[in-house]
Design a protein around this motif. Structure first.
Motif, PDB file in Angstrom:
ATOM      1  N   LYS A 159      -4.751   0.932 -10.573  1.00 48.43           N
ATOM      2  CA  LYS A 159      -3.393   0.871 -11.134  1.00 48.43           C
ATOM      3  C   LYS A 159      -2.497   0.157 -10.117  1.00 48.43           C
ATOM      4  O   LYS A 159      -2.815   0.107  -8.922  1.00 48.43           O
ATOM      5  CB  LYS A 159      -2.857   2.274 -11.435  1.00 48.43           C
ATOM      6  N   PRO A 160      -1.379  -0.404 -10.582  1.00 49.41           N
ATOM      7  CA  PRO A 160      -0.509  -1.144  -9.657  1.00 49.41           C
ATOM      8  C   PRO A 160      -0.024  -0.279  -8.508  1.00 49.41           C
ATOM      9  O   PRO A 160       0.272   0.909  -8.676  1.00 49.41           O
ATOM     10  CB  PRO A 160       0.663  -1.570 -10.555  1.00 49.41           C
ATOM     11  N   LEU A 161       0.040  -0.883  -7.326  1.00 51.53           N
ATOM     12  CA  LEU A 161       0.522  -0.200  -6.129  1.00 51.53           C
ATOM     13  C   LEU A 161       1.782  -0.879  -5.630  1.00 51.53           C
ATOM     14  O   LEU A 161       1.925  -2.108  -5.705  1.00 51.53           O
ATOM     15  CB  LEU A 161      -0.531  -0.244  -5.013  1.00 51.53           C
ATOM     16  N   SER A 162       2.691  -0.081  -5.099  1.00 54.99           N
ATOM     17  CA  SER A 162       3.852  -0.662  -4.437  1.00 54.99           C
ATOM     18  C   SER A 162       3.485  -0.970  -2.996  1.00 54.99           C
ATOM     19  O   SER A 162       2.680  -0.276  -2.377  1.00 54.99           O
ATOM     20  CB  SER A 162       5.040   0.310  -4.476  1.00 54.99           C
TER      21      SER A 162
ATOM     22  N   GLY B  26      -6.029  -9.566 -19.881  1.00 56.21           N
ATOM     23  CA  GLY B  26      -6.469  -8.432 -19.080  1.00 56.21           C
ATOM     24  C   GLY B  26      -6.160  -8.553 -17.604  1.00 56.21           C
ATOM     25  O   GLY B  26      -6.574  -7.704 -16.821  1.00 56.21           O
ATOM     26  N   MET B  27      -5.405  -9.590 -17.186  1.00 51.84           N
ATOM     27  CA  MET B  27      -5.091  -9.765 -15.769  1.00 51.84           C
ATOM     28  C   MET B  27      -3.738  -9.176 -15.372  1.00 51.84           C
ATOM     29  O   MET B  27      -3.342  -9.277 -14.220  1.00 51.84           O
ATOM     30  CB  MET B  27      -5.107 -11.247 -15.399  1.00 51.84           C
ATOM     31  N   GLY B  28      -3.038  -8.573 -16.316  1.00 49.59           N
ATOM     32  CA  GLY B  28      -1.695  -8.085 -16.033  1.00 49.59           C
ATOM     33  C   GLY B  28      -1.670  -6.693 -15.437  1.00 49.59           C
ATOM     34  O   GLY B  28      -2.674  -6.153 -14.971  1.00 49.59           O
ATOM     35  N   ARG B  29      -0.484  -6.069 -15.474  1.00 49.41           N
ATOM     36  CA  ARG B  29      -0.275  -4.767 -14.836  1.00 49.41           C
ATOM     37  C   ARG B  29      -1.201  -3.680 -15.387  1.00 49.41           C
ATOM     38  O   ARG B  29      -1.647  -2.804 -14.651  1.00 49.41           O
ATOM     39  CB  ARG B  29       1.191  -4.325 -15.029  1.00 49.41           C
TER      40      ARG B  29
ATOM     41  N   LEU C  11     -12.581   8.136  -0.781  1.00 46.24           N
ATOM     42  CA  LEU C  11     -11.580   7.744  -1.774  1.00 46.24           C
ATOM     43  C   LEU C  11     -10.366   7.184  -1.065  1.00 46.24           C
ATOM     44  O   LEU C  11      -9.983   7.643   0.014  1.00 46.24           O
ATOM     45  CB  LEU C  11     -11.155   8.961  -2.602  1.00 46.24           C
ATOM     46  N   PHE C  12      -9.734   6.188  -1.677  1.00 44.43           N
ATOM     47  CA  PHE C  12      -8.502   5.606  -1.158  1.00 44.43           C
ATOM     48  C   PHE C  12      -7.358   6.046  -2.062  1.00 44.43           C
ATOM     49  O   PHE C  12      -7.378   5.810  -3.276  1.00 44.43           O
ATOM     50  CB  PHE C  12      -8.605   4.089  -1.112  1.00 44.43           C
ATOM     51  N   CYS C  13      -6.373   6.699  -1.459  1.00 39.37           N
ATOM     52  CA  CYS C  13      -5.321   7.353  -2.238  1.00 39.37           C
ATOM     53  C   CYS C  13      -3.939   6.901  -1.754  1.00 39.37           C
ATOM     54  O   CYS C  13      -3.776   6.425  -0.637  1.00 39.37           O
ATOM     55  CB  CYS C  13      -5.411   8.873  -2.087  1.00 39.37           C
ATOM     56  N   VAL C  14      -2.965   7.110  -2.628  1.00 38.51           N
ATOM     57  CA  VAL C  14      -1.578   6.890  -2.250  1.00 38.51           C
ATOM     58  C   VAL C  14      -0.740   7.978  -2.904  1.00 38.51           C
ATOM     59  O   VAL C  14      -0.948   8.339  -4.056  1.00 38.51           O
ATOM     60  CB  VAL C  14      -1.080   5.480  -2.673  1.00 38.51           C
ATOM     61  N   SER C  15       0.185   8.528  -2.104  1.00 37.42           N
ATOM     62  CA  SER C  15       1.082   9.562  -2.597  1.00 37.42           C
ATOM     63  C   SER C  15       2.466   9.315  -2.026  1.00 37.42           C
ATOM     64  O   SER C  15       2.656   9.320  -0.808  1.00 37.42           O
ATOM     65  CB  SER C  15       0.583  10.952  -2.186  1.00 37.42           C
ATOM     66  N   GLN C  16       3.416   9.041  -2.916  1.00 35.83           N
ATOM     67  CA  GLN C  16       4.799   8.784  -2.508  1.00 35.83           C
ATOM     68  C   GLN C  16       4.881   7.717  -1.424  1.00 35.83           C
ATOM     69  O   GLN C  16       5.607   7.852  -0.443  1.00 35.83           O
ATOM     70  CB  GLN C  16       5.460  10.091  -2.051  1.00 35.83           C
ATOM     71  N   GLY C  17       4.095   6.654  -1.610  1.00 44.73           N
ATOM     72  CA  GLY C  17       4.127   5.522  -0.693  1.00 44.73           C
ATOM     73  C   GLY C  17       3.258   5.678   0.539  1.00 44.73           C
ATOM     74  O   GLY C  17       3.135   4.732   1.324  1.00 44.73           O
ATOM     75  N   ARG C  18       2.661   6.842   0.725  1.00 44.49           N
ATOM     76  CA  ARG C  18       1.835   7.086   1.914  1.00 44.49           C
ATOM     77  C   ARG C  18       0.365   6.943   1.541  1.00 44.49           C
ATOM     78  O   ARG C  18      -0.133   7.625   0.652  1.00 44.49           O
ATOM     79  CB  ARG C  18       2.107   8.485   2.464  1.00 44.49           C
ATOM     80  N   HIS C  19      -0.343   6.072   2.246  1.00 48.55           N
ATOM     81  CA  HIS C  19      -1.756   5.801   1.964  1.00 48.55           C
ATOM     82  C   HIS C  19      -2.652   6.670   2.840  1.00 48.55           C
ATOM     83  O   HIS C  19      -2.429   6.814   4.043  1.00 48.55           O
ATOM     84  CB  HIS C  19      -2.071   4.324   2.192  1.00 48.55           C
TER      85      HIS C  19
ATOM     86  N   PRO D 216      -1.084  17.091  -5.720  1.00 44.00           N
ATOM     87  CA  PRO D 216      -0.521  16.395  -6.884  1.00 44.00           C
ATOM     88  C   PRO D 216       0.157  15.096  -6.481  1.00 44.00           C
ATOM     89  O   PRO D 216       0.269  14.788  -5.282  1.00 44.00           O
ATOM     90  CB  PRO D 216       0.503  17.403  -7.408  1.00 44.00           C
ATOM     91  N   ASP D 217       0.595  14.340  -7.483  1.00 39.63           N
ATOM     92  CA  ASP D 217       1.298  13.079  -7.252  1.00 39.63           C
ATOM     93  C   ASP D 217       0.478  12.163  -6.339  1.00 39.63           C
ATOM     94  O   ASP D 217       1.018  11.465  -5.490  1.00 39.63           O
ATOM     95  CB  ASP D 217       2.675  13.362  -6.636  1.00 39.63           C
ATOM     96  N   THR D 218      -0.839  12.176  -6.540  1.00 33.39           N
ATOM     97  CA  THR D 218      -1.751  11.399  -5.695  1.00 33.39           C
ATOM     98  C   THR D 218      -2.620  10.505  -6.566  1.00 33.39           C
ATOM     99  O   THR D 218      -3.415  11.002  -7.363  1.00 33.39           O
ATOM    100  CB  THR D 218      -2.646  12.336  -4.856  1.00 33.39           C
ATOM    101  N   LEU D 219      -2.445   9.217  -6.414  1.00 30.88           N
ATOM    102  CA  LEU D 219      -3.239   8.246  -7.165  1.00 30.88           C
ATOM    103  C   LEU D 219      -4.461   7.844  -6.352  1.00 30.88           C
ATOM    104  O   LEU D 219      -4.339   7.408  -5.202  1.00 30.88           O
ATOM    105  CB  LEU D 219      -2.399   6.999  -7.474  1.00 30.88           C
TER     106      LEU D 219
END
Length: 474
Positions: free
Chosen positions: A457-460, A419-422, A105-113, A93-96
């Motif tokens: 989606k936006p990434l930190s 359509g170029m925004g967040r 697939l390229f994923c990020v979860s709680q800042g970890r790629h 869970p909590d995995t984009l």
């Protein structure tokens, strides 16, 4: 569309990834587990259930009837099924999933790629709100119907003290009734669909009489509670200012009268739109869906896409509701099993297809009863904002069409920044396409669709160490 290359893969070695743990993803995983496959299930949310059956945060103790109303039994059944699966799946869970290439697939979860490899990918990505701009919708206090529902389910708060619900479709009445039940003040429900459209759609809506009756009960509860419900309205503008936000909604009624309703929050929505960005990045073919006037993922009857090894199910393909998503999730899993040369019951396949056919007929009835208000886009004033992220007006978008010949959505995006925004066009691209089509005098399908781009989606960005260099050595 069949994934012929999977026929050479042993089912015990195949690496299956399901994206999404809503109704489609849960039933898909359940079917695969029953066949002896342990899938990886990636979900952006902290808990399973998807949007419609979103679980409340840990520590909250509201019962199912309070949280899900008429859908309480379905929600509990799905949650119980997922709980039974937990030890038999690799649940993350909590995995984009923010991008993909073939097989990875390229994923990020709680800042970890991280990266996740796959042999077969099943996209159960769900849907988001479909919005039509109205003058003033950039003001604070304006939410989507889905956003209003999330606030109630996940944070146990209302979006305002006095809320107007405006748009069209079943979700409009569901969320309004949920707010009423929670004790919030519902100022009004404003529906752009006229009564005659619903009467004309009754033959198709009767394909699912139980669901139709449930919808009628929701509407009756609003009427009995004394909530003003106006059908066939034409939205004019949201009243307010940049400092205080929304203070009211102004519409023209079906009788042609001007009506203003005071409020401090507005929830907007016109059905849903599929989340197809990952499928787009995978190269899957899309098609224009005439009943809903939007582009959807092109799959066969079982959920195979045009790309080998990639399957899709649920509202991420086309909008048919949570019940249909469960059937589609099972079908997509069966399609994968067939491609792995595993036995699949022909009776079970026929049953899922039959159920989906009924739900497809019902969904067409919904689009007939609650049509997407395309004419509203062409009637937008030039000063009305279309893209809230970039604050681009309808007039600026029309200028890109008329002065620069940008009659295709991606070209118009390049010239106008719509359509170029967040949100990457999630909330403005479909209405923007209607504005472009009206300005160019062409059918909306001919202006195309906005292409998906990574990150979806936006990434930190996390920078662990920054080195300052004052000089560069020769």
């Amino acid at each position: 569309m069949a994934a012929a290359w999977l026929k050479n893969v042993d089912k015990n070695d195949v690496r299956v990834v399901i994206v999404g743990a809503g109704p489609a993803g849960t039933r898909c995983a359940e079917t695969l587990v029953a066949a002896g496959i342990r899938p990886i299930v990636l979900d952006e949310n902290r808990r399973d259930g998807g949007q419609i059956y979103r679980r409340q945060p840990e520590g909250f103790r509201r019962d199912y009837a309070t949280l899900y109303g008429s859908e309480a039994n379905k929600a509990k059944a799905l949650h119980d099924s997922f709980d039974r699966l937990r030890g038999q799946i690799d649940y993350r869970p909590d995995t984009l999933v923010w991008s993909l290439t073939h097989g990875q697939l390229f994923c990020v979860s709680q800042g970890r790629h991280t990266t996740v490899d796959y042999d077969a990918l099943i996209l159960c990505t769900g849907a988001t709100d479909r919005l039509m701009p109205i003058e003033g919708w950039q003001l604070a206090g304006t939410y989507s119907l889905g956003g209003a529902q999330i606030a109630l389910k996940a944070q146990a708060v209302a979006i305002g003290r006095r809320v107007v619900f405006m748009g069209s479709g079943p979700l409009l009445y569901l969320v309004a009734s949920q707010y009423l039940k929670a004790g919030a003040e519902v100022a009004a429900v404003l529906d752009t669909s006229p009564l005659r459209k619903r009467i004309a759609a009754l033959p198709r809506l009767l394909a699912r009489p139980g669901v139709l009756f449930t919808g009628m009960k929701l509407l009756a509860k609003l009427y009995l509670a004394g909530i003003p419900v106006h059908l066939g309205v034409h939205p004019l503008r949201l009243v307010g200012d940049a400092r205080t936000g929304v203070s009211g909604v102004r519409v023209r009624t079906a009788q042609g009268d001007s009506l203003q309703i005071d409020c401090d929050a507005v929830a907007l929505g016109y059905h849903l739109r599929p989340e197809t960005q990952l499928a787009d990045l995978a190269g899957c073919r899309m098609r224009f869906h005439e009943p809903s006037r939007q582009w959807v993922l092109d799959t066969d009857e079982e959920g195979r896409t045009s790309v080998e090894g990639v399957y899709a199910a649920g509202d991420g393909t086309r909008i048919r509701g949570a019940d249909a998503a469960e059937h589609a999730g099972r079908l997509a899993a069966m399609a994968l099993l067939q491609d792995l040369r595993q036995p699949v019951s022909s009776e079970a396949l026929a049953q899922q297809r039959s159920s989906l056919a009924v739900m497809e007929e019902f969904s067409r009835g919904l689009y007939q009863a609650f049509p997407w208000p395309a004419a509203q886009a062409s009637a937008l004033a030039d000063e009305a904002i279309v893209c809230r992220c970039e604050m681009i007006s309808a007039g600026e978008l029309r200028d890109a069409v008329r002065a620069k010949g940008a009659c295709e959505v991606n070209r118009a995006k390049a010239f106008s920044r719509v359509g170029m925004g967040r949100c990457q066009g999630r909330y403005c691209s479909q209405a923007g396409a209607e504005v472009i089509a009206a300005a160019a005098g062409v059918a909306v399908e001919s202006v195309g669709r906005q292409r998906g781009q990574a990150p979806v989606k936006p990434l930190s960005m996390q920078i662990d160490e920054i080195k300052m260099v004052d000089e560069v050595s020769p």
